[in-house]
Scaffold this motif. Structure first.
Motif, short mmCIF file in Angstrom:
data_model
loop_
_atom_site.label_atom_id
_atom_site.label_comp_id
_atom_site.label_asym_id
_atom_site.label_seq_id
_atom_site.Cartn_x
_atom_site.Cartn_y
_atom_site.Cartn_z
N MET A 1 61.56 49.67 27.54
CA MET A 1 60.50 50.41 27.89
C MET A 1 59.52 49.61 28.76
N TRP A 2 59.01 50.29 29.48
CA TRP A 2 57.86 49.46 30.61
C TRP A 2 56.21 49.83 29.85
N TYR A 3 55.90 48.80 29.94
CA TYR A 3 54.39 48.72 29.60
C TYR A 3 53.54 48.24 30.82
N GLU A 4 52.38 49.15 31.10
CA GLU A 4 51.38 48.81 32.05
C GLU A 4 50.39 47.77 31.25
N VAL A 5 50.11 46.42 31.87
CA VAL A 5 49.43 45.54 31.32
C VAL A 5 48.21 45.45 32.22
N LYS A 6 46.90 45.92 31.81
CA LYS A 6 45.74 45.22 32.53
C LYS A 6 45.35 44.07 32.40
N VAL A 7 45.07 43.17 33.27
CA VAL A 7 44.80 41.64 33.19
C VAL A 7 43.41 41.35 34.12
N LYS A 8 42.53 40.81 33.30
CA LYS A 8 41.17 40.67 34.00
C LYS A 8 41.06 39.17 34.26
N TYR A 9 40.76 38.92 35.17
CA TYR A 9 40.31 37.52 35.63
C TYR A 9 39.46 37.37 36.82
N SER A 10 38.69 36.03 36.88
CA SER A 10 37.65 35.83 38.02
C SER A 10 38.56 34.74 38.80
N LYS A 11 38.32 34.82 40.13
CA LYS A 11 38.54 33.84 40.92
C LYS A 11 37.55 33.61 42.10
N ILE A 12 37.69 32.48 42.74
CA ILE A 12 36.71 32.02 43.83
C ILE A 12 37.39 32.37 45.08
N ASP A 13 36.70 33.24 45.70
CA ASP A 13 37.23 33.55 47.36
C ASP A 13 36.82 32.68 48.38
N ASP A 14 37.35 32.97 49.40
CA ASP A 14 36.87 32.19 50.68
C ASP A 14 35.59 31.82 51.08
N ASN A 15 34.64 32.64 50.54
CA ASN A 15 33.12 32.47 50.73
C ASN A 15 32.56 31.80 49.69
N GLU A 16 33.45 31.13 48.73
CA GLU A 16 32.84 30.50 47.60
C GLU A 16 32.15 31.43 46.58
#
Length: 185
Positions: free
Chosen positions: A1-16
């Motif tokens: 069975m397939w489960y859709e899992v939402k993952v929340k995370y933060s990341k620093i982009d190219d503009n810092e």
């Protein structure tokens, strides 16, 4: 069975600047608990800064059609037409499949190719780009890589998911309007 899992995370982009992402991934698992464990394990490999699982739900895909040539996932509604011989009426049964392709046209053509051997008539009422970033099929190391698409009841390998796909699929898909139902312990 397939489960859709939402993952929340933060990341620093190219503009810092710090950007927050809440992105859905698809995991092949037997239970919600297994889906959460697999998501934690897999995301831990890619997200060193930490993450939070915000939602897990059963995905309603009857089949997954990965492609080496695609870089995005498309949700396709397929209407299968069957004849009720007792009443003499046509019945339409809708099913959803996930197709990996470059654009809607490629997804449509690939889907037609996959259903070419179908014994029943079918139509494709809609194809929309899915926010799903990547899929993680079950793989225990004993299976041989499968080149053909498989039904969700079967196991297929991670051979169709390349590192390039994962690098290309870092687009932001944030859906703040969708009601999130977290499984918190």
């Amino acid at each position: 069975m397939w489960y859709e899992v939402k993952v929340k995370y933060s990341k620093i982009d190219d503009n810092e600047k710090i950007k927050t992402f809440n992105q859905p991934y698809l995991f092949d698992a037997l239970t919600f608990t297994e889906a959460e464990a697999r998501a934690t394990e897999e995301m831990g490999k890619y997200l060193s800064e930490g993450f939070k699982i915000t939602n897990i739900k059963v995905a309603n895909f009857s089949e997954i059609f990965p492609s080496e040539h695609g870089d995005r996932w498309f949700k396709c509604k397929v209407s299968l037409v069957t004849l009720d011989e007792d009443k003499g009426l046509e019945r339409r049964t809708n099913t959803y499949v996930l197709v990996q392709a470059n654009d809607v046209k490629d997804a449509y053509e690939y889907l037609l190719e996959q259903f070419a051997d179908s014994v029943s008539d079918f139509s494709i009422p809609s194809i929309t780009e899915s926010p799903i970033i990547d899929i993680f099929p079950f793989f225990d190391g004993e299976e041989e890589p499968i080149a053909e698409p498989v039904k969700t009841e079967n196991v297929y390998t991670e051979a169709s998911i390349t590192e390039e796909d994962e690098a290309d699929n870092q687009d932001e898909f944030v859906d703040e309007t969708e009601e999130e139902t977290s499984e918190e312990e």
